[in-house]
Design a protein around this motif. Structure first.
Motif, PDB file in Angstrom:
ATOM      1  N   UNK A  15       0.825  -1.214   0.000  1.00 17.16           N
ATOM      2  CA  UNK A  15       0.000   0.000   0.000  1.00 17.16           C
ATOM      3  C   UNK A  15       0.859   1.264   0.000  1.00 17.16           C
ATOM      4  N   UNK A  16       1.980   1.235   0.674  1.00 11.85           N
ATOM      5  CA  UNK A  16       2.864   2.399   0.657  1.00 11.85           C
ATOM      6  C   UNK A  16       3.310   2.710  -0.765  1.00 11.85           C
ATOM      7  N   UNK A  17       3.669   1.680  -1.510  1.00 19.01           N
ATOM      8  CA  UNK A  17       4.128   1.881  -2.883  1.00 19.01           C
ATOM      9  C   UNK A  17       2.982   2.367  -3.753  1.00 19.01           C
ATOM     10  N   UNK A  18       1.807   1.813  -3.575  1.00 14.29           N
ATOM     11  CA  UNK A  18       0.648   2.261  -4.356  1.00 14.29           C
ATOM     12  C   UNK A  18       0.348   3.734  -4.090  1.00 14.29           C
ATOM     13  N   UNK A  52       5.966  -5.902  -1.915  1.00 14.07           N
ATOM     14  CA  UNK A  52       5.678  -5.650  -3.330  1.00 14.07           C
ATOM     15  C   UNK A  52       6.910  -5.827  -4.210  1.00 14.07           C
ATOM     16  N   UNK A  53       6.635  -5.988  -5.509  1.00 17.90           N
ATOM     17  CA  UNK A  53       7.681  -5.998  -6.534  1.00 17.90           C
ATOM     18  C   UNK A  53       7.211  -5.086  -7.664  1.00 17.90           C
ATOM     19  N   UNK A  54       8.050  -4.140  -8.031  1.00 20.90           N
ATOM     20  CA  UNK A  54       7.729  -3.230  -9.139  1.00 20.90           C
ATOM     21  C   UNK A  54       8.647  -3.550 -10.310  1.00 20.90           C
ATOM     22  N   UNK A  55       8.048  -3.768 -11.466  1.00 15.94           N
ATOM     23  CA  UNK A  55       8.804  -4.030 -12.691  1.00 15.94           C
ATOM     24  C   UNK A  55       8.613  -2.844 -13.633  1.00 15.94           C
ATOM     25  N   UNK A  56       9.713  -2.198 -13.982  1.00 13.06           N
ATOM     26  CA  UNK A  56       9.673  -1.082 -14.928  1.00 13.06           C
ATOM     27  C   UNK A  56      10.278  -1.545 -16.247  1.00 13.06           C
ATOM     28  N   UNK A  57       9.537  -1.343 -17.323  1.00 12.72           N
ATOM     29  CA  UNK A  57       9.986  -1.757 -18.648  1.00 12.72           C
ATOM     30  C   UNK A  57      10.031  -0.538 -19.559  1.00 12.72           C
ATOM     31  N   UNK A  59      11.225  -0.103 -23.305  1.00 13.65           N
ATOM     32  CA  UNK A  59      11.760  -0.737 -24.506  1.00 13.65           C
ATOM     33  C   UNK A  59      12.335  -2.101 -24.169  1.00 13.65           C
ATOM     34  N   UNK A  60      13.599  -2.296 -24.482  1.00 14.53           N
ATOM     35  CA  UNK A  60      14.254  -3.576 -24.200  1.00 14.53           C
ATOM     36  C   UNK A  60      14.818  -3.646 -22.789  1.00 14.53           C
ATOM     37  N   UNK A  61      14.803  -2.533 -22.083  1.00 18.48           N
ATOM     38  CA  UNK A  61      15.365  -2.482 -20.735  1.00 18.48           C
ATOM     39  C   UNK A  61      14.291  -2.780 -19.687  1.00 18.48           C
ATOM     40  N   UNK A  62      14.680  -3.560 -18.696  1.00 18.58           N
ATOM     41  CA  UNK A  62      13.748  -3.901 -17.617  1.00 18.58           C
ATOM     42  C   UNK A  62      14.459  -3.789 -16.273  1.00 18.58           C
ATOM     43  N   UNK A  63      13.778  -3.149 -15.333  1.00 15.76           N
ATOM     44  CA  UNK A  63      14.306  -2.991 -13.983  1.00 15.76           C
ATOM     45  C   UNK A  63      13.328  -3.622 -13.007  1.00 15.76           C
ATOM     46  N   UNK A  64      13.826  -4.566 -12.176  1.00 13.35           N
ATOM     47  CA  UNK A  64      12.999  -5.236 -11.187  1.00 13.35           C
ATOM     48  C   UNK A  64      13.384  -4.724  -9.811  1.00 13.35           C
ATOM     49  N   UNK A  65      12.417  -4.141  -9.113  1.00 10.25           N
ATOM     50  CA  UNK A  65      12.643  -3.555  -7.795  1.00 10.25           C
ATOM     51  C   UNK A  65      11.841  -4.324  -6.763  1.00 10.25           C
ATOM     52  N   UNK A  66      12.520  -4.797  -5.711  1.00 10.36           N
ATOM     53  CA  UNK A  66      11.886  -5.634  -4.700  1.00 10.36           C
ATOM     54  C   UNK A  66      11.912  -4.960  -3.334  1.00 10.36           C
ATOM     55  N   UNK A  67      10.855  -5.133  -2.586  1.00 12.75           N
ATOM     56  CA  UNK A  67      10.685  -4.624  -1.220  1.00 12.75           C
ATOM     57  C   UNK A  67      10.392  -3.123  -1.244  1.00 12.75           C
ATOM     58  N   UNK A  68       9.556  -2.706  -0.301  1.00 15.71           N
ATOM     59  CA  UNK A  68       8.987  -1.360  -0.353  1.00 15.71           C
ATOM     60  C   UNK A  68      10.027  -0.257  -0.255  1.00 15.71           C
ATOM     61  N   UNK A  69      11.010  -0.379   0.657  1.00 15.66           N
ATOM     62  CA  UNK A  69      11.957   0.715   0.823  1.00 15.66           C
ATOM     63  C   UNK A  69      12.789   0.937  -0.432  1.00 15.66           C
ATOM     64  N   UNK A  71      11.871   0.272  -3.462  1.00 12.71           N
ATOM     65  CA  UNK A  71      10.979   0.837  -4.474  1.00 12.71           C
ATOM     66  C   UNK A  71      10.725   2.313  -4.196  1.00 12.71           C
ATOM     67  N   UNK A  72      10.436   2.658  -2.947  1.00 12.27           N
ATOM     68  CA  UNK A  72      10.158   4.055  -2.597  1.00 12.27           C
ATOM     69  C   UNK A  72      11.368   4.943  -2.857  1.00 12.27           C
ATOM     70  N   UNK A  73      12.563   4.465  -2.508  1.00 15.40           N
ATOM     71  CA  UNK A  73      13.778   5.236  -2.767  1.00 15.40           C
ATOM     72  C   UNK A  73      13.967   5.459  -4.270  1.00 15.40           C
ATOM     73  N   UNK A  74      13.736   4.413  -5.042  1.00 12.50           N
ATOM     74  CA  UNK A  74      13.876   4.532  -6.499  1.00 12.50           C
ATOM     75  C   UNK A  74      12.885   5.532  -7.062  1.00 12.50           C
TER      76      UNK A  74
END
Length: 226
Positions: A15-18, A52-57, A59-69, A71-74
């Motif tokens: 919920x924090x990330x949302x 949570x896990x946030x996946x940012x795509x 184009x061809x680049x993909x970044x997988x961010x895990x755990x809330x802190x 993700x929030x920092x990113x």
């Protein structure tokens, strides 16, 4: 940029990330996952199997961010406006302190009892809630509400003059407790007013629509003027 958030709707960390994504007006697709079943697609993204896990795509680049802190920092680094950590060093330090407070102390003393007994036991089929644990969690909740009340007596928002991730962290944890009707709002009118302001923000509205099979929210849960 395409964003996909793998989350559990009643997870305070998710919920924090949302809330941060919504406040920064960053579009994303959400995928609800039953993390306790350790689905393969989730553990492939995050070895801990947690949301949570946030996946940012892009184009061809993909970044997988895990755990809330993480993700929030990113999100704060990549999308600095509006700033949710604070504009001044003291405010940012206080925001980080309160993030730790709610994600560690509040979660251990309150969520570890109330959410375990009322939510996790049902999801895992572990039987009925233990009354002694519910009493302990509710007593700890009151202590934390007294602390929040004290902060709000001196500040406009929890970390200072501006809305911050500290408010979102507190609201994320309290909102799940409130889903089950365990927050004694009537005893803490100043905290209730603060929560009502958060509840009315566009970023918060999707949380009020959350429902999970077998877990019915309290009647006032989605009421903005509760």
């Amino acid at each position: 940029m395409e964003r996909t958030l793998h989350h559990f709707p009643l997870d305070p960390a998710s919920r924090q990330v949302r809330l941060a994504l919504g406040e920064k007006r960053l579009p994303f697709t959400d995928v609800a996952v039953r993390y306790w079943e350790r689905p393969r697609e989730l553990t492939k993204l995050n070895p801990s199997g947690m949301t949570p896990v946030l996946v940012e795509t892009n184009g061809a680049d993909q970044l997988i961010l895990c755990e809330s802190r993480a993700i929030l920092d990113h999100l704060e680094e990549a999308n600095p406006e509006p700033p949710l950590l604070g504009r001044e060093p003291a405010e940012r330090a206080e925001t980080r302190r309160l993030l730790q407070w709610f994600d560690r102390k509040f979660d251990f003393e309150v969520g570890g009892f109330l959410l375990h007994e009322k939510m996790e036991k049902r999801l895992l089929g572990l039987g009925s809630p233990e009354l002694a644990n519910l009493r302990q969690g509710r007593e700890a909740l009151k202590n934390h509400l007294f602390y929040i009340d004290r902060l709000l007596a001196e500040r406009d928002w929890l970390a200072g003059r501006r809305l911050s991730l500290a408010d979102f962290a507190a609201a994320a944890h309290l909102s799940v407790i409130d889903y089950f009707g365990d927050v004694p709002w009537a005893d803490f009118p100043q905290v209730k007013t603060w929560y009502m302001k958060l509840k009315s923000r566009p970023a918060f509205r999707p949380l009020l629509l959350d429902r999970w099979p077998g877990l019915t929210p309290a009647p006032h849960y989605d009421d903005l003027d509760f």
